[in-house]
Scaffold this active site. Structure first.
Site, PDB file in Angstrom:
ATOM      1  N   GLN A 191      30.542  46.730  32.836  1.00 36.08           N
ATOM      2  CA  GLN A 191      30.637  45.460  33.568  1.00 36.08           C
ATOM      3  C   GLN A 191      31.995  44.848  33.267  1.00 36.08           C
ATOM      4  O   GLN A 191      32.442  44.855  32.127  1.00 36.08           O
ATOM      5  CB  GLN A 191      29.510  44.551  33.077  1.00 36.08           C
ATOM      6  CG  GLN A 191      29.838  43.075  32.953  1.00 36.08           C
ATOM      7  CD  GLN A 191      29.914  42.411  34.314  1.00 36.08           C
ATOM      8  OE1 GLN A 191      29.207  42.797  35.226  1.00 36.08           O
ATOM      9  NE2 GLN A 191      30.773  41.422  34.450  1.00 36.08           N
ATOM     10  N   THR A 192      32.653  44.298  34.285  1.00 36.52           N
ATOM     11  CA  THR A 192      33.891  43.592  34.007  1.00 36.52           C
ATOM     12  C   THR A 192      34.131  42.520  35.053  1.00 36.52           C
ATOM     13  O   THR A 192      33.518  42.527  36.119  1.00 36.52           O
ATOM     14  CB  THR A 192      35.101  44.555  33.959  1.00 36.52           C
ATOM     15  OG1 THR A 192      36.275  43.830  33.593  1.00 36.52           O
ATOM     16  CG2 THR A 192      35.327  45.227  35.294  1.00 36.52           C
ATOM     17  N   ARG A 193      35.019  41.577  34.710  1.00 38.20           N
ATOM     18  CA  ARG A 193      35.480  40.607  35.687  1.00 38.20           C
ATOM     19  C   ARG A 193      36.983  40.452  35.541  1.00 38.20           C
ATOM     20  O   ARG A 193      37.569  39.469  35.951  1.00 38.20           O
ATOM     21  CB  ARG A 193      34.762  39.273  35.486  1.00 38.20           C
ATOM     22  CG  ARG A 193      34.919  38.682  34.104  1.00 38.20           C
ATOM     23  CD  ARG A 193      34.241  37.329  34.028  1.00 38.20           C
ATOM     24  NE  ARG A 193      34.713  36.545  32.916  1.00 38.20           N
ATOM     25  CZ  ARG A 193      34.102  36.428  31.737  1.00 38.20           C
ATOM     26  NH1 ARG A 193      32.990  37.073  31.513  1.00 38.20           N
ATOM     27  NH2 ARG A 193      34.591  35.660  30.803  1.00 38.20           N
ATOM     28  N   HIS A 197      43.063  45.963  30.587  1.00 42.17           N
ATOM     29  CA  HIS A 197      44.130  46.225  29.636  1.00 42.17           C
ATOM     30  C   HIS A 197      43.713  47.434  28.791  1.00 42.17           C
ATOM     31  O   HIS A 197      42.641  48.009  29.005  1.00 42.17           O
ATOM     32  CB  HIS A 197      44.489  44.982  28.809  1.00 42.17           C
ATOM     33  CG  HIS A 197      43.358  44.359  28.062  1.00 42.17           C
ATOM     34  ND1 HIS A 197      42.536  45.071  27.210  1.00 42.17           N
ATOM     35  CD2 HIS A 197      42.886  43.081  28.036  1.00 42.17           C
ATOM     36  CE1 HIS A 197      41.643  44.263  26.680  1.00 42.17           C
ATOM     37  NE2 HIS A 197      41.814  43.046  27.179  1.00 42.17           N
ATOM     38  N   HIS A 200      40.184  47.491  27.240  1.00 39.06           N
ATOM     39  CA  HIS A 200      39.082  47.868  28.145  1.00 39.06           C
ATOM     40  C   HIS A 200      39.037  49.389  28.334  1.00 39.06           C
ATOM     41  O   HIS A 200      37.976  50.000  28.304  1.00 39.06           O
ATOM     42  CB  HIS A 200      39.258  47.203  29.515  1.00 39.06           C
ATOM     43  CG  HIS A 200      39.267  45.709  29.476  1.00 39.06           C
ATOM     44  ND1 HIS A 200      40.307  44.960  29.966  1.00 39.06           N
ATOM     45  CD2 HIS A 200      38.372  44.822  29.003  1.00 39.06           C
ATOM     46  CE1 HIS A 200      40.042  43.674  29.807  1.00 39.06           C
ATOM     47  NE2 HIS A 200      38.880  43.557  29.220  1.00 39.06           N
ATOM     48  N   GLY A 285      30.354  44.718  25.101  1.00 36.02           N
ATOM     49  CA  GLY A 285      31.536  44.514  24.272  1.00 36.02           C
ATOM     50  C   GLY A 285      31.445  43.245  23.452  1.00 36.02           C
ATOM     51  O   GLY A 285      30.378  42.647  23.286  1.00 36.02           O
ATOM     52  N   ARG A 286      32.605  42.835  22.967  1.00 36.60           N
ATOM     53  CA  ARG A 286      32.694  41.617  22.179  1.00 36.60           C
ATOM     54  C   ARG A 286      32.547  40.417  23.115  1.00 36.60           C
ATOM     55  O   ARG A 286      33.138  40.392  24.189  1.00 36.60           O
ATOM     56  CB  ARG A 286      34.061  41.595  21.495  1.00 36.60           C
ATOM     57  CG  ARG A 286      34.246  40.458  20.545  1.00 36.60           C
ATOM     58  CD  ARG A 286      35.650  40.486  19.971  1.00 36.60           C
ATOM     59  NE  ARG A 286      35.808  39.399  19.024  1.00 36.60           N
ATOM     60  CZ  ARG A 286      36.078  38.149  19.379  1.00 36.60           C
ATOM     61  NH1 ARG A 286      36.247  37.841  20.641  1.00 36.60           N
ATOM     62  NH2 ARG A 286      36.185  37.210  18.460  1.00 36.60           N
ATOM     63  N   ASP A 287      31.751  39.435  22.733  1.00 35.73           N
ATOM     64  CA  ASP A 287      31.554  38.206  23.506  1.00 35.73           C
ATOM     65  C   ASP A 287      31.246  38.500  24.980  1.00 35.73           C
ATOM     66  O   ASP A 287      31.832  37.913  25.873  1.00 35.73           O
ATOM     67  CB  ASP A 287      32.799  37.304  23.395  1.00 35.73           C
ATOM     68  CG  ASP A 287      32.487  35.863  23.801  1.00 35.73           C
ATOM     69  OD1 ASP A 287      31.299  35.486  23.798  1.00 35.73           O
ATOM     70  OD2 ASP A 287      33.433  35.130  24.131  1.00 35.73           O
ATOM     71  N   HIS A 288      30.309  39.419  25.191  1.00 35.24           N
ATOM     72  CA  HIS A 288      29.957  39.827  26.548  1.00 35.24           C
ATOM     73  C   HIS A 288      29.485  38.618  27.370  1.00 35.24           C
ATOM     74  O   HIS A 288      28.589  37.894  26.963  1.00 35.24           O
ATOM     75  CB  HIS A 288      28.855  40.891  26.498  1.00 35.24           C
ATOM     76  CG  HIS A 288      28.564  41.487  27.842  1.00 35.24           C
ATOM     77  ND1 HIS A 288      28.975  42.754  28.188  1.00 35.24           N
ATOM     78  CD2 HIS A 288      27.949  40.989  28.928  1.00 35.24           C
ATOM     79  CE1 HIS A 288      28.602  42.996  29.436  1.00 35.24           C
ATOM     80  NE2 HIS A 288      27.974  41.939  29.911  1.00 35.24           N
ATOM     81  N   ALA A 289      30.106  38.444  28.545  1.00 34.35           N
ATOM     82  CA  ALA A 289      29.751  37.354  29.471  1.00 34.35           C
ATOM     83  C   ALA A 289      29.864  35.975  28.838  1.00 34.35           C
ATOM     84  O   ALA A 289      29.253  35.018  29.291  1.00 34.35           O
ATOM     85  CB  ALA A 289      28.345  37.552  30.062  1.00 34.35           C
TER      86      ALA A 289
END
Ligand SMILES: [Zn+2]
Length: 382
Positions: A191-193, A197, A200, A285-289
């Site tokens: 998932q990404t927004r 970099h 990611h 990942g770290r601090d997802h959403a």
């Protein structure tokens, strides 16, 4: 084997052929609710099974059950209610009727309204975001919703909505076939927004090392100011995947759905959606959403402990950075050096450089990705 749909059955509420024609005809004489982009695309997501086992907007029993226990009435895990808010007048007229749903004046779906109930936005915000701070972008979006009532019921879609990135629009039915054709037994969804970099890229590649393929599935649509535009996300991933991922190792498609910035609850929500697309694994990942400092960096990881029956395996991956002693892009699990050797990949710094037409350093961003963004200029950011 792709994963089983959430709740056991992939929902398909898309009318095709003569049925679509008949529904379109019937809808033309129904009372009509015109939806904003957010809600209209949620109807399409519901109809195409992205939110299986939901067949439509939530009725009161499911809504309350989700807020209370993060589960549907039938005990299936669910963390963020999918709801349609309308005025009291519209709610009362619509109850027990079929209403047409339109977007930009064009009818595209029918909603069979089974339920109409008053809702408390503050209760929604408190339960979903865990905070009531109006500075939180999810809280402010929820509090800004106008309708006093929610209406629930099954939807049926008879006309597809426009998609600017048509070649990258895949629905669960399609990705499931695609994954099977590729012969993948394990699929890690990402998932990404953001534009990618190096951090990611290494997160995705860590997952790819242990799975047959990755499903890169950025959210496009509603976002907050300062975020990358949808086009920037698509162009930058095209550059990254083409130049740095083996052919046949990835599937890329966009998902037009709202971003809530709800941290842990949204991590579960994101995992459920990707399970419906057929993913067996989901990268967290770290601090997802997350946003700001509302959630701890690894709160989302903990949230998965509450749902042993989720049916999709979370892959917990730490943030990557460049270490001047390792001389590599690493994470804190594999690098023994202290902070003085670590160069964090700063989103703010990258943004500043791109805006000024400069390529960020190689250990932050691939040159092809940077060039794709620089070529877009101001169109890269909201
Ligand atoms: Zn190191």
């Amino acid at each position: 084997m792709v994963s089983a749909p959430h709740g056991g059955r992939l929902i398909d509420r898309v009318a095709r052929g003569p049925r679509a024609e008949r529904l379109a005809e019937e809808a033309s004489s129904m009372p009509t609710i015109d939806l904003n982009a957010n809600m209209a695309y949620e109807v399409a997501n519901l109809a195409h099974g992205v939110y299986s086992p939901l067949e439509g907007f939530m009725t009161q029993d499911d809504y309350e059950s989700v807020l209370r226990s993060s589960r549907l009435v039938n005990d299936v895990p669910w963390t963020i209610p999918i709801v349609l808010d309308v005025s009291e007048q519209v709610a009362k007229q619509a109850l027990n009727n079929d209403v047409a749903l339109s977007y930009q004046g064009v009818r595209f779906a029918v909603l069979n309204v089974e339920d109409a109930y008053r809702w408390d936005r503050r209760a929604f915000a408190e339960r979903v975001y865990g905070v009531l701070d109006p500075e939180h972008p999810g809280v402010s979006a929820t509090m800004a919703r106008q309708g006093e009532f929610l209406i629930g019921g099954r939807v049926e879609l008879f006309r597809e909505l426009p998609e600017p990135f048509e070649r990258y629009r895949l629905w669960p039915k399609e990705t499931r076939v695609l994954f099977e054709q590729l012969g993948w037994r394990t699929i890690a969804a990402f998932q990404t927004r953001n534009a990618p970099h190096l951090g990611h890229e290494f997160v995705i590649k860590s997952a790819l090392t242990f799975t047959d393929g990755v499903f890169v599935n950025p959210l496009v649509g509603w976002k907050k100011k300062g975020d990358f535009t949808d086009e920037a996300i698509v162009r930058s991933y095209e550059a990254l995947l083409t130049h740095y991922f083996p052919k046949g190792s990835y599937v890329f498609s966009v998902l037009r759905a709202p971003m809530y910035y709800a941290g842990p609850k949204e991590a579960i929500h994101h995992a459920i959606m990707r399970k419906n697309f057929g993913a067996t694994h989901f990268i967290v990942g770290r601090d997802h959403a997350g946003v700001g400092r509302y959630y701890g960096p690894y709160d989302a990881w903990k949230a998965f402990e509450e749902f042993p029956d989720l049916g999709v395996t979370p892959l917990f991956l730490r943030e990557f950075f460049y270490c001047t002693k390792c001389k590599a892009v690493v994470n804190e699990k594999i690098c023994p050096h202290d902070d003085s050797a670590r160069v964090r990949i700063s989103g703010t710094e990258m943004r500043r450089m791109i805006t000024q037409g400069q390529r960020p350093p190689d250990y932050m961003m691939r040159p092809e990705v940077a060039d794709a963004l620089i070529a877009m200029g101001e169109r890269a950011f909201i």
